[in-house]
Write a protein that holds these residues in place. Structure first.
Motif, short mmCIF file in Angstrom:
data_model
loop_
_atom_site.label_atom_id
_atom_site.label_comp_id
_atom_site.label_asym_id
_atom_site.label_seq_id
_atom_site.Cartn_x
_atom_site.Cartn_y
_atom_site.Cartn_z
N ASN A 126 -35.73 -34.67 44.56
CA ASN A 126 -34.74 -34.85 45.62
C ASN A 126 -33.41 -34.19 45.33
OD1 ASN A 126 -36.01 -36.51 47.82
ND2 ASN A 126 -36.49 -37.81 46.06
N GLY A 127 -33.38 -33.27 44.37
CA GLY A 127 -32.20 -32.43 44.21
C GLY A 127 -31.32 -32.67 43.01
N ALA A 128 -31.64 -33.68 42.18
CA ALA A 128 -30.84 -33.91 40.98
C ALA A 128 -31.08 -32.78 39.98
CB ALA A 128 -31.19 -35.25 40.34
N SER A 129 -30.03 -32.35 39.30
CA SER A 129 -30.18 -31.30 38.29
C SER A 129 -30.83 -31.82 37.02
CB SER A 129 -28.80 -30.71 37.95
OG SER A 129 -28.25 -30.05 39.06
N CYS A 130 -30.62 -33.11 36.75
CA CYS A 130 -31.22 -33.71 35.56
C CYS A 130 -31.16 -35.22 35.70
CB CYS A 130 -30.51 -33.25 34.29
SG CYS A 130 -28.76 -33.72 34.20
N LEU A 131 -31.84 -35.91 34.78
CA LEU A 131 -31.83 -37.36 34.73
C LEU A 131 -31.51 -37.77 33.30
CD1 LEU A 131 -32.39 -40.08 36.22
CD2 LEU A 131 -34.74 -39.90 35.35
N VAL A 132 -30.54 -38.68 33.16
CA VAL A 132 -30.05 -39.06 31.83
C VAL A 132 -29.96 -40.58 31.73
CG1 VAL A 132 -28.18 -38.72 30.15
CG2 VAL A 132 -28.67 -36.93 31.84
N ASP A 133 -30.14 -41.08 30.52
CA ASP A 133 -29.99 -42.51 30.24
C ASP A 133 -28.53 -42.92 30.48
OD1 ASP A 133 -29.85 -45.06 29.20
OD2 ASP A 133 -30.78 -44.57 27.28
N ASP A 188 -29.00 -29.78 28.50
CA ASP A 188 -29.92 -29.86 27.38
C ASP A 188 -30.41 -31.30 27.22
OD1 ASP A 188 -31.42 -29.31 25.14
OD2 ASP A 188 -29.72 -29.27 23.76
N VAL A 189 -31.22 -31.73 28.18
CA VAL A 189 -31.80 -33.07 28.16
C VAL A 189 -33.30 -32.94 28.46
CG1 VAL A 189 -29.68 -34.23 28.87
CG2 VAL A 189 -31.27 -33.42 30.62
N ARG A 190 -34.03 -34.01 28.23
CA ARG A 190 -35.49 -33.94 28.40
C ARG A 190 -35.88 -33.70 29.84
NH1 ARG A 190 -40.00 -38.64 26.93
NH2 ARG A 190 -41.83 -37.39 27.52
N TYR A 191 -35.25 -34.44 30.75
CA TYR A 191 -35.63 -34.34 32.16
C TYR A 191 -34.60 -33.50 32.90
CZ TYR A 191 -38.90 -38.01 30.94
OH TYR A 191 -39.91 -38.72 30.35
N VAL A 192 -34.92 -32.24 33.10
CA VAL A 192 -34.01 -31.31 33.75
C VAL A 192 -34.78 -30.50 34.78
CG1 VAL A 192 -34.34 -29.59 31.93
CG2 VAL A 192 -32.29 -29.50 33.36
N SER A 193 -34.16 -30.23 35.90
CA SER A 193 -34.82 -29.47 36.96
C SER A 193 -34.93 -28.00 36.60
CB SER A 193 -34.03 -29.61 38.27
OG SER A 193 -34.63 -28.84 39.30
N SER A 194 -36.02 -27.39 36.99
CA SER A 194 -36.19 -25.95 36.80
C SER A 194 -35.62 -25.18 37.98
CB SER A 194 -37.68 -25.62 36.63
OG SER A 194 -38.44 -26.11 37.71
N GLU A 195 -35.09 -25.91 38.99
CA GLU A 195 -34.49 -25.28 40.16
C GLU A 195 -32.97 -25.28 40.06
OE1 GLU A 195 -37.23 -26.29 43.97
OE2 GLU A 195 -36.13 -27.97 43.14
N SER A 196 -32.35 -24.30 40.67
CA SER A 196 -30.91 -24.34 40.85
C SER A 196 -30.60 -25.24 42.05
CB SER A 196 -30.37 -22.93 41.13
OG SER A 196 -30.84 -22.47 42.40
N ALA A 197 -29.34 -25.61 42.20
CA ALA A 197 -28.95 -26.43 43.35
C ALA A 197 -29.28 -25.71 44.65
CB ALA A 197 -27.47 -26.76 43.27
N GLN A 198 -29.09 -24.40 44.69
CA GLN A 198 -29.37 -23.63 45.89
C GLN A 198 -30.85 -23.62 46.21
OE1 GLN A 198 -27.11 -22.38 48.02
NE2 GLN A 198 -28.78 -21.75 49.38
N GLU A 199 -31.68 -23.48 45.18
CA GLU A 199 -33.13 -23.49 45.40
C GLU A 199 -33.59 -24.85 45.90
OE1 GLU A 199 -34.59 -20.21 42.06
OE2 GLU A 199 -34.22 -22.29 41.46
N SER A 200 -33.05 -25.93 45.34
CA SER A 200 -33.39 -27.28 45.82
C SER A 200 -32.96 -27.46 47.27
CB SER A 200 -32.71 -28.34 44.94
OG SER A 200 -33.23 -28.35 43.64
N HIS A 201 -31.78 -26.98 47.58
CA HIS A 201 -31.25 -27.07 48.95
C HIS A 201 -32.17 -26.35 49.94
CE1 HIS A 201 -28.56 -26.87 52.36
NE2 HIS A 201 -28.47 -25.56 52.27
N GLU A 202 -32.59 -25.16 49.61
CA GLU A 202 -33.44 -24.38 50.51
C GLU A 202 -34.81 -25.04 50.66
OE1 GLU A 202 -33.41 -20.49 48.81
OE2 GLU A 202 -31.34 -20.08 49.43
N ARG A 203 -35.35 -25.59 49.57
CA ARG A 203 -36.66 -26.25 49.64
C ARG A 203 -36.61 -27.49 50.51
NH1 ARG A 203 -38.11 -30.44 46.77
NH2 ARG A 203 -36.59 -30.06 45.11
N LEU A 204 -35.58 -28.31 50.32
CA LEU A 204 -35.47 -29.54 51.10
C LEU A 204 -35.19 -29.25 52.57
CD1 LEU A 204 -33.52 -31.75 48.54
CD2 LEU A 204 -35.88 -32.06 49.30
N MET A 205 -34.44 -28.20 52.84
CA MET A 205 -34.21 -27.81 54.23
C MET A 205 -35.51 -27.39 54.89
SD MET A 205 -31.17 -28.17 55.44
CE MET A 205 -31.11 -26.97 56.77
#
Length: 223
Positions: free
Chosen positions: A104-111, A132-149
């Protein structure tokens, strides 16, 4: 840790005590940053993030918000703009939220308890690097935006799926088990199954086999 740009940080968390502690800790670790606002409900966070007068550079989103969920906050903002970086956080299991948060567009997830890791992630993202965290998106914010649109428009195409979903389904189509896929991608088997279920839902597939067949049809249309 901080590389020059003055960040405008915002926080949404339904625990008011957590909000106060987090503001204090971020200001202590990153004294040059500006925590421009902190709110306890998702709707207010969305409204402020989409308003050019109050838009932050980065929004910290608690995944377990009451009412409007953290995932819905991320999705609503990312559908509308790529200008706000979204960092998911949770006090619960990261495996529980990683797939929906990144989808849903988050760049990463952190404790949430690891404020130093949160601050490092904030600095990396605002300076154009992957966290540099375990759970990080392979998409840029722009790529996530275009996919969700595209998904919002009801068009199912290759671009409708997150990069991690594509990676998982690509390996599924080659016959790998969920456990084997998890090893190859460096994620847990339950997380792999979550991605598969999300793809099944998007495709309207009744089971994994049907999802793989429909995925291959979608994939073939790209070539």
């Amino acid at each position: 840790m901080y590389l020059g740009k003055r960040m405008r940080i915002a926080i949404v968390d339904n625990d008011r005590l957590t909000l106060g502690v987090m503001k204090m800790m971020i200001k202590r670790i990153l004294p040059q940053t500006n925590v421009c606002w902190a709110v306890s409900d998702g709707l207010t966070a969305v409204s402020k993030s989409l308003d050019s007068r109050t838009r932050p550079d980065v929004l910290l989103v608690d995944m377990s918000l009451e009412g409007m969920s953290g995932c819905d906050v991320c999705k609503t903002i990312r559908e509308e703009t790529a200008q706000v970086a979204l960092v998911g956080m949770t006090a619960f299991s990261l495996d529980r939220y990683c797939a929906p948060a990144l989808e849903n567009g988050a760049s990463c997830l952190v404790d949430k308890a690891n404020v130093k890791a949160l601050c490092r992630a904030l600095c990396a993202i605002v300076n154009g690097r992957r966290a540099d965290v375990r759970y990080v998106s392979s998409e840029s914010a722009q790529e996530s935006h275009e996919r969700l649109m595209a998904a919002k428009g009801g068009n199912i195409s290759y671009e409708t799926f997150a990069k991690r979903e594509r990676e998982v389904m690509g390996l599924c189509s080659l016959g790998f088990t969920s456990k084997e896929i998890g090893v190859k991608l460096g994620i847990g088997e339950p997380t792999v199954k979550t991605y598969i279920r999300r793809v099944m839902k998007k495709l309207g597939a009744k089971n994994r086999t049907q999802a793989v067949i429909q995925w291959m049809e979608v994939n073939s249309r790209e070539y």
